[in-house]
Motif scaffolding. Structure first.
Motif, short mmCIF file in Angstrom:
data_model
loop_
_atom_site.label_atom_id
_atom_site.label_comp_id
_atom_site.label_asym_id
_atom_site.label_seq_id
_atom_site.Cartn_x
_atom_site.Cartn_y
_atom_site.Cartn_z
N GLN A 81 0.96 -1.25 0.25
CA GLN A 81 0.00 -0.01 -0.05
C GLN A 81 0.87 1.24 0.34
N ASP A 126 -0.04 -0.98 -11.35
CA ASP A 126 -1.52 -1.07 -11.35
C ASP A 126 -2.24 0.31 -11.99
N THR A 160 -2.03 -3.65 -5.86
CA THR A 160 -2.74 -4.83 -6.06
C THR A 160 -2.20 -5.89 -7.18
N SER A 193 -3.83 -7.59 -9.54
CA SER A 193 -4.93 -7.91 -10.54
C SER A 193 -4.60 -8.86 -11.47
N ARG A 210 -4.65 -8.01 -0.42
CA ARG A 210 -5.22 -7.57 -1.75
C ARG A 210 -6.24 -6.43 -1.35
N ASN A 211 -6.10 -5.34 -1.81
CA ASN A 211 -7.43 -4.18 -1.72
C ASN A 211 -7.69 -4.00 -0.34
N GLU A 249 -11.50 0.12 -6.06
CA GLU A 249 -9.85 0.12 -5.58
C GLU A 249 -9.45 1.46 -5.49
N HIS A 263 -6.89 3.63 -2.39
CA HIS A 263 -5.65 4.53 -2.80
C HIS A 263 -6.00 5.79 -2.22
N VAL A 288 -15.35 -4.74 -1.86
CA VAL A 288 -13.75 -4.76 -1.93
C VAL A 288 -13.14 -5.01 -0.41
#
Length: 455
Positions: free
Chosen positions: A46, A159, A189, A191, A213-214, A327, A331, A363
């Protein structure tokens, strides 16, 4: 664990200590040894986790350990690709700070500013080049930079680069690099698209992940306040005033919305400024500086313009409008609660945005706590209206709405991709970042006129 135990040399450790860092973060503890070993790396982290130092410190170490051939101009030995101007500038600052005691030259290049000074600096030779994809290709096209001796490639926020339509530019850059090199891919992430890119780019990579993830940072307290669209600004002003909030980052979906909100907050007696791709780089830099030093209380930003902003101990993030892509919520709120700090993220949600909120909570795998301030109850008679701006249309296969924020447009990155190439020759083979739909029929292949940069 200390930085001393990671195998970094004394000059780098001295620079790190001067920046006030004592212990490496989890991503740094895992990534630095991998990079130093020479292996390819696929890392998920992150924002606010210290990932920039996770690749810049070992990158510098490897360059120092392997000195280039003597004589001639310094070739670019390390290339760091980023999606936006702000992130490029931030990484460039980190590289300069960490290499201050090394015989390493670095340079940052991005669009929105004159290309000529960048060409002049490249002529003197640089070891580490931090670049946005479009400007890098412009410089290469003008023979201002050669990439045939790059030893280390870093794709940061991969991403976001894919979301913004940079995959074709990335492929063009990769075609100009030597086959034998070290590749480092950093992404918030993993993806399916990122995994596909990694399969083609990386060779037997080590995988590092410091967050599920996420997921949103546990140090960020999240709230949702349901409110009618026309009363959002009134509620925001009241909360800033009554809470005596002194530093607030506010997200809107569009450039026009950012400008309008900043203007309205000013009329409410709250100092504010907007940053987005239609603002000059100088205006964006000044606004950010004023925000950091307390000259303004509120910075209103679109998603791309805010990408890469590094604001220490930012206490408040407000989603004035929810993002179309869930997503991006992660952020956004990741701007606060960075490192060991805590923060608050508030989302003002109108009836139009209920589905967006459900997507975000899916999510997050949990419901965001609700709050309510008396006097701002929702009027149940107001019908929901469709949201057409932003990336929702883009992901459906379109080019995005020209009146929207341009998030995810082809070449819509670098914090404003159209302006990125304002001083370079046009090349029809590369898509523009104006976010407008292509004309149909016989004119479909005609290049659209250049439009202002998108956020």
């Amino acid at each position: 664990m200390s930085f001393d135990s990671l195998g970094l040399n004394a000059d780098i450790l001295r620079a790190v200590e001067e920046q006030g860092y004592r212990e490496p973060t989890p991503i740094q503890r895992q990534a630095i040894p991998v990079v130093l070993s020479g292996r390819d790396l696929m890392a998920s982290a992150q924002t606010g986790t210290g990932k920039t130092a996770g690749f810049t410190l070992p990158l510098l170490q490897r360059l120092v350990n392997k000195q280039p051939h003597a004589g001639g101009r310094r070739p670019v030995r390390a290339l760091i690709l980023t999606p936006t101007r702000e992130l490029a500038a931030q990484i460039g600052e980190n590289v300069r700070d960490y290499s201050k005691y090394l015989d390493i030259r670095s340079l940052v290049v991005f669009g929105g500013v004159s290309i000529n000074p960048q060409m002049m600096k490249l002529r003197s030779g640089v070891d580490v080049l931090v670049a946005t994809p479009g400007r890098l290709l412009d410089l290469e096209h003008q023979n201002a930079v050669k990439l045939d001796q790059v030893e280390i490639l870093v794709l940061d926020e991969a991403d976001r680069m894919l979301d913004m339509g940079f995959i074709h530019d990335i492929r063009r850059v990769l075609a100009k690099l030597p086959a034998r090199r070290q590749n480092l891919l950093f992404s918030a992430t993993f993806s399916d698209d990122i995994k596909g890119l990694a399969e083609k780019l990386l060779h037997n990579p080590e995988e590092v992940s410091v967050a599920r993830r996420n997921t949103a940072s546990e140090q960020v307290t999240q709230y949702v306040h349901f409110v009618d669209k026309k009363r959002k600004r009134e509620l925001l002003s009241q909360m800033i005033g009554e809470g005596n909030w002194q530093q607030v980052l506010v997200f809107t979906r569009t450039k026009h919305g950012a400008n309008h909100l900043a203007e309205q907050l000013g009329k409410d007696g709250i100092t504010a400024a907007a940053i987005h791709g239609n603002k000059s780089q100088g205006a964006r830099t000044r606004a950010l500086a004023d925000f950091k030093n307390g000259g303004i209380r509120v910075l209103v930003a679109t998603d791309i313009a805010a990408r890469g902003l590094d604001i220490e101990e930012l206490p408040h993030v407000v989603n004035y409008e929810l993002p179309n892509v869930p997503e991006d919520y992660v952020h956004r709120i990741g701007r606060t609660g960075r490192a060991a700090a805590t923060g608050q993220a508030l989302s003002l949600v109108c009836v139009d945005e209920h589905k967006l909120l459900r997507d975000i909570e899916r999510v997050l795998k949990r419901e965001v706590p609700r709050m309510a301030i008396p006097g701002y109850e929702v009027d149940p008679s107001i019908p929901a209206e469709p949201i057409v701006n932003g990336r929702q249309q883009q992901r459906g296969g379109g080019r995005g709405n020209g009146g929207g924020q341009g998030q995810g447009q082809r070449r819509g990155g670098n914090g404003g991709a159209s302006s990125e190439r304002s001083n370079a020759p046009r090349r029809p083979s590369r898509p523009q970042g104006d976010g407008a739909a292509k004309p149909a029929g016989a004119n479909a292949r005609r290049r659209p006129a250049r439009k202002p940069a998108s956020a």
